[in-house]
Design a protein around this motif. Structure first.
Motif, mmCIF file in Angstrom:
data_model
loop_
_atom_site.group_PDB
_atom_site.id
_atom_site.type_symbol
_atom_site.label_atom_id
_atom_site.label_comp_id
_atom_site.label_asym_id
_atom_site.label_seq_id
_atom_site.Cartn_x
_atom_site.Cartn_y
_atom_site.Cartn_z
ATOM 1 N N MET A 42 0.840 -1.206 0.000
ATOM 2 C CA MET A 42 0.000 0.000 0.000
ATOM 3 C C MET A 42 0.869 1.247 0.000
ATOM 4 O O MET A 42 1.903 1.300 0.674
ATOM 5 C CB MET A 42 -0.929 -0.001 1.219
ATOM 6 N N ASP A 43 0.462 2.244 -0.747
ATOM 7 C CA ASP A 43 1.129 3.535 -0.795
ATOM 8 C C ASP A 43 1.229 4.108 0.630
ATOM 9 O O ASP A 43 0.243 4.150 1.370
ATOM 10 C CB ASP A 43 0.300 4.484 -1.681
ATOM 11 N N LYS A 44 2.434 4.538 1.000
ATOM 12 C CA LYS A 44 2.654 5.079 2.351
ATOM 13 C C LYS A 44 1.757 6.273 2.630
ATOM 14 O O LYS A 44 1.332 6.507 3.765
ATOM 15 C CB LYS A 44 4.129 5.479 2.519
ATOM 16 N N ARG A 45 1.431 7.030 1.574
ATOM 17 C CA ARG A 45 0.545 8.187 1.762
ATOM 18 C C ARG A 45 -0.847 7.729 2.178
ATOM 19 O O ARG A 45 -1.513 8.385 2.980
ATOM 20 C CB ARG A 45 0.493 9.012 0.484
ATOM 21 N N LEU A 46 -1.281 6.570 1.633
ATOM 22 C CA LEU A 46 -2.584 6.038 2.013
ATOM 23 C C LEU A 46 -2.606 5.628 3.472
ATOM 24 O O LEU A 46 -3.612 5.791 4.164
ATOM 25 C CB LEU A 46 -2.941 4.841 1.131
ATOM 26 N N GLU A 47 -1.510 5.080 3.949
ATOM 27 C CA GLU A 47 -1.446 4.663 5.347
ATOM 28 C C GLU A 47 -1.650 5.841 6.282
ATOM 29 O O GLU A 47 -2.197 5.691 7.379
ATOM 30 C CB GLU A 47 -0.101 3.988 5.628
ATOM 31 N N ARG A 48 -1.251 7.033 5.841
ATOM 32 C CA ARG A 48 -1.452 8.224 6.673
ATOM 33 C C ARG A 48 -2.880 8.763 6.537
ATOM 34 O O ARG A 48 -3.418 9.369 7.456
ATOM 35 C CB ARG A 48 -0.438 9.309 6.277
ATOM 36 N N ILE A 49 -3.491 8.531 5.374
ATOM 37 C CA ILE A 49 -4.826 9.061 5.105
ATOM 38 C C ILE A 49 -5.917 8.233 5.770
ATOM 39 O O ILE A 49 -6.849 8.778 6.385
ATOM 40 C CB ILE A 49 -5.074 9.114 3.581
ATOM 41 N N LEU A 50 -5.835 6.918 5.658
ATOM 42 C CA LEU A 50 -6.949 6.041 6.033
ATOM 43 C C LEU A 50 -7.426 6.198 7.473
ATOM 44 O O LEU A 50 -8.637 6.142 7.717
ATOM 45 C CB LEU A 50 -6.571 4.583 5.748
ATOM 46 N N PRO A 51 -6.547 6.395 8.456
ATOM 47 C CA PRO A 51 -7.065 6.563 9.819
ATOM 48 C C PRO A 51 -7.915 7.811 10.014
ATOM 49 O O PRO A 51 -8.616 7.937 11.014
ATOM 50 C CB PRO A 51 -5.787 6.647 10.675
ATOM 51 N N LYS A 52 -7.889 8.720 9.046
ATOM 52 C CA LYS A 52 -8.578 9.994 9.193
ATOM 53 C C LYS A 52 -9.925 10.050 8.475
ATOM 54 O O LYS A 52 -10.617 11.064 8.548
ATOM 55 C CB LYS A 52 -7.678 11.122 8.673
ATOM 56 N N VAL A 53 -10.294 8.978 7.749
ATOM 57 C CA VAL A 53 -11.544 9.013 6.978
ATOM 58 C C VAL A 53 -12.556 8.047 7.565
ATOM 59 O O VAL A 53 -12.217 7.126 8.312
ATOM 60 C CB VAL A 53 -11.296 8.661 5.490
ATOM 61 N N GLN A 54 -13.836 8.266 7.208
ATOM 62 C CA GLN A 54 -14.888 7.365 7.647
ATOM 63 C C GLN A 54 -14.713 5.991 6.996
ATOM 64 O O GLN A 54 -14.383 5.896 5.826
ATOM 65 C CB GLN A 54 -16.254 7.923 7.253
ATOM 66 N N LYS A 55 -14.963 4.948 7.758
ATOM 67 C CA LYS A 55 -14.976 3.578 7.254
ATOM 68 C C LYS A 55 -13.776 3.275 6.358
ATOM 69 O O LYS A 55 -13.920 2.981 5.164
ATOM 70 C CB LYS A 55 -16.280 3.313 6.490
ATOM 71 N N PRO A 56 -12.578 3.318 6.907
ATOM 72 C CA PRO A 56 -11.382 3.091 6.078
ATOM 73 C C PRO A 56 -11.340 1.710 5.422
ATOM 74 O O PRO A 56 -10.673 1.534 4.401
ATOM 75 C CB PRO A 56 -10.232 3.271 7.068
ATOM 76 N N ALA A 57 -12.077 0.737 5.971
ATOM 77 C CA ALA A 57 -12.087 -0.596 5.370
ATOM 78 C C ALA A 57 -12.666 -0.591 3.959
ATOM 79 O O ALA A 57 -12.463 -1.542 3.198
ATOM 80 C CB ALA A 57 -12.871 -1.571 6.247
ATOM 81 N N ARG A 58 -13.387 0.467 3.599
ATOM 82 C CA ARG A 58 -13.876 0.613 2.222
ATOM 83 C C ARG A 58 -12.725 0.634 1.220
ATOM 84 O O ARG A 58 -12.890 0.279 0.052
ATOM 85 C CB ARG A 58 -14.627 1.932 2.059
ATOM 86 N N TYR A 59 -11.560 1.081 1.653
ATOM 87 C CA TYR A 59 -10.490 1.445 0.725
ATOM 88 C C TYR A 59 -9.238 0.579 0.845
ATOM 89 O O TYR A 59 -8.243 0.845 0.187
ATOM 90 C CB TYR A 59 -10.094 2.913 0.949
ATOM 91 N N THR A 60 -9.281 -0.460 1.676
ATOM 92 C CA THR A 60 -8.051 -1.210 1.945
ATOM 93 C C THR A 60 -7.902 -2.488 1.138
ATOM 94 O O THR A 60 -6.795 -2.971 0.915
ATOM 95 C CB THR A 60 -7.967 -1.579 3.440
#
Length: 611
Positions: free
Chosen positions: A1-19
């Protein structure tokens, strides 16, 4: 996974949508892959992963050697903002790779209000929205689904449409693309070749002319393109692929269960129902095959519920033996069986006893109209006695919750028809008071109305939609007639229905409106939080188009429809005859009473459907 995504996902609703990373997903070694397909659903993960068609096409594509199909869903607003801020393009869930690097980008079009998501997703991928601006063969942008029966509003953005069911033709298109890529064909050369595949519509190969009054004058194919493009179907549906081993979402979705598709098509002829006509002819799976598919899917996924799916589940000929076969396996394991799409005219105690063996679920019926006259006009073929008797059986059996769905604004509807909805709901309440076996829990009767939307390939494709103001007046009339707390009334937004009607019957000029809406911030228009009626009206005005021309205008017989270049297989003369029958309140019997001659059976080699 893109390292930038790892920083983004904890900040959005329902991150499991995008993993991604779910149990059952397909991951392939890129060294064995020559063609990558992005299967895109233009709505959120929870909606897309509930769609059986997505699972079927995903499974079929990944069965092809050398092809890797990944899933892509529309991000929610917070995730989109984060992606844009970080300059991250939309990516495939399985690999995390940018979709702009894939070979084929395939969209499923099941609802007109998702069109803006398609354009927004293309932009998020870093691809030009307009097909004419994507000069190269790769990536190829294709689309299919129920909305493709009128492809014209999206014609400026899609390279080719698949008309009908995709089980066979999707693989043929992918195969043709692979050969074209290997041979070094240009995009235009490939599209000319692809147009010769049955069920493929290439918009750039058709010229549209308009009359002075804005109506379509003619649609002319060029370069040998077929006219019309006739839909493709899975003829042997019993043998058709079913995803017995499928993806198990790692977050909650709308339909979090096994969905077992019993048959395609419908024996009924409800004059408003696009699916009932476009999915003809009727083709069914055998009960033994369905039991095997259902059990294997439950074993693979570990779900605690299985639902039987079709346009009218209780019309399935082998329904009782199917339920018995499934429950023999499900009941000892405490797995519930649910039957949506039931009809009030063939619901029985025998059927009910099977449904409630594990646990009771709510009952839902769609009378569509309150009066018998209007039900006859729309050919619903359900009587008030049918509904009341069904409710009596349910209430005696312990049910205490019933949902009733109706439409307002149907052709020939009067105020008396509107008030008849309240009267019918009152009779359902009275039936509960008379027959309920358990009154301690009380009763929940929910009445919901939506605004009638005239759809292509139906007898009502010529009809006008009522204005939002008129719809709201009828809502208030009905609301005032239902004053008991035991009945809850919900109604759908008329503004959304107006836009849906425009997109459903629109022509190519609507593409400019869609593009303007998206550039002005439109997306996720199926969601109340994002829909802006003002934004749509501003876009129509800026493009010099009047939505009333598309939604509120009755079409005369013989007008050239924008979707004339594609065919669902049902004769237009048959549809016009059904439209005339509506104005005489005449009933057309279902297909089991005798073939009504709609023309769809000609799509089958044997010429006879499973009705």
């Amino acid at each position: 996974m893109d390292k930038r995504l790892e920083r983004i996902l904890p900040k959005v609703q329902k991150p499991a949508r995008y993993t991604g990373g779910e149990y059952g997903q397909t991951v392939k070694d890129l060294s064995t892959v020559d063609t990558r397909v992005a299967l895109c659903f233009p709505d959120t993960y929870e909606i897309g992963m509930s769609n059986l068609g997505m699972r079927i096409l995903y499974g079929l594509a990944n069965r092809m050697s050398g092809v890797w199909c990944e899933r892509v869903f529309a991000p929610w607003g917070d995730m989109e903002e984060a992606l844009r801020c970080a300059s991250i393009g939309l990516y495939g869930l399985e690999s995390g790779d940018p979709v702009r690097n894939f070979d084929i980008v395939a969209f499923s079009l099941g609802y007109e209000m998702a069109y803006t998501n398609v354009l927004n997703m293309l932009d998020l991928m870093g691809l030009p929205m307009r097909a004419s601006e994507r000069k190269d063969l790769t990536p190829l942008v294709i689309a299919g689904g129920t909305c493709a029966y009128n492809p014209e509003p999206m014609a400026d953005f899609i390279d080719l449409f698949i008309i009908g069911e995709g089980e066979e033709v999707n693989g043929e298109v992918i195969g043709a693309y692979r050969a074209a890529k290997k041979s070094g064909l240009s995009k235009n050369e490939f599209l000319e070749q692809a147009s010769r595949i049955g069920g493929v519509y290439v918009p750039s190969l058709y010229d549209v002319a308009y009359n002075g009054d804005g109506t379509v004058a003619d649609i002319v194919p060029r370069e040998g393109a077929p006219f019309p493009v006739v839909k493709r179907i899975a003829e042997d549906f019993d043998a058709a692929y079913f995803p017995e081993e499928t993806i198990v979402p790692s977050t909650e979705i709308v339909h979090d269960r096994v969905v077992l598709e019993l048959f395609r098509g419908c024996i009924r002829a409800c004059r408003f129902c696009q699916a009932g006509y476009t999915y003809r002819p009727v083709r069914a799976r055998g009960a033994d095959r369905l039991v095997g598919c259902g059990v294997k899917a439950l074993e693979s996924a570990g779900y605690e519920e299985i639902t039987l799916s079709s346009l009218s589940t209780s019309d399935y000929k082998e329904l009782l033996p199917l339920c018995d076969g499934l429950l023999d396996w499900c009941e000892p394991r405490n797995i519930s069986l649910s039957l949506p799409s039931l009809r009030a005219d063939n619901f029985s105690m025998d059927l009910m006893s099977r449904v409630q063996k594990v646990r009771k679920t709510g009952l839902t019926f769609a009378p569509e109209a309150g009066s018998q006259r209007l039900r006859d006009a729309i050919n619903k073929n359900v009587t008030e006695d049918d509904l009341i008797e069904t409710c009596r059986v349910a209430f005696e059996g312990g049910w205490s919750s019933v949902k009733l769905y109706f439409m307002l604004g149907l052709p020939t509807e009067t105020d008396e028809d509107v008030l008849a909805i309240a009267a019918l709901a009152g009779k359902v309440l009275h039936t509960w008071k008379q027959y309920a076996s358990n009154k301690a829990r009380g009763v929940r009767i929910t009445v919901s109305t939506s605004c009638f939307v005239p759809k292509p390939d139906t007898p009502f494709q010529w009809e006008a939609q009522v204005t939002p103001e008129e719809y709201q007046r009828r809502v208030e009339l009905l609301r005032g007639a239902m004053r008991t707390r035991a009945i809850t009334y919900n109604w759908h937004s008329p503004e959304t229905s107006l836009i849906e009607a425009v997109l459903a019957r629109g022509d190519r000029r609507i593409g400019a409106v869609l593009e303007r809406v998206v550039k002005d911030g439109g997306r996720l228009d199926a969601w109340e939080e994002y829909f802006s009626f003002e934004r749509w009206m501003n876009a129509f005005q800026a493009c010099g188009l009047n939505p009333a021309f598309y939604a509120h205008r009755e079409r005369p017989c013989g007008e050239c429809f924008p979707w004339r270049a594609v065919s669902a297989g049902v004769d237009e003369a048959y549809l016009w005859g059904e439209r005339n029958a509506a104005y005489k309140n005449e009933i057309t019997p279902d297909c089991r009473a005798g073939c009504t001659g709609c023309g769809a059976s000609a799509l089958l080699k044997g010429g006879a459907c499973d009705a």
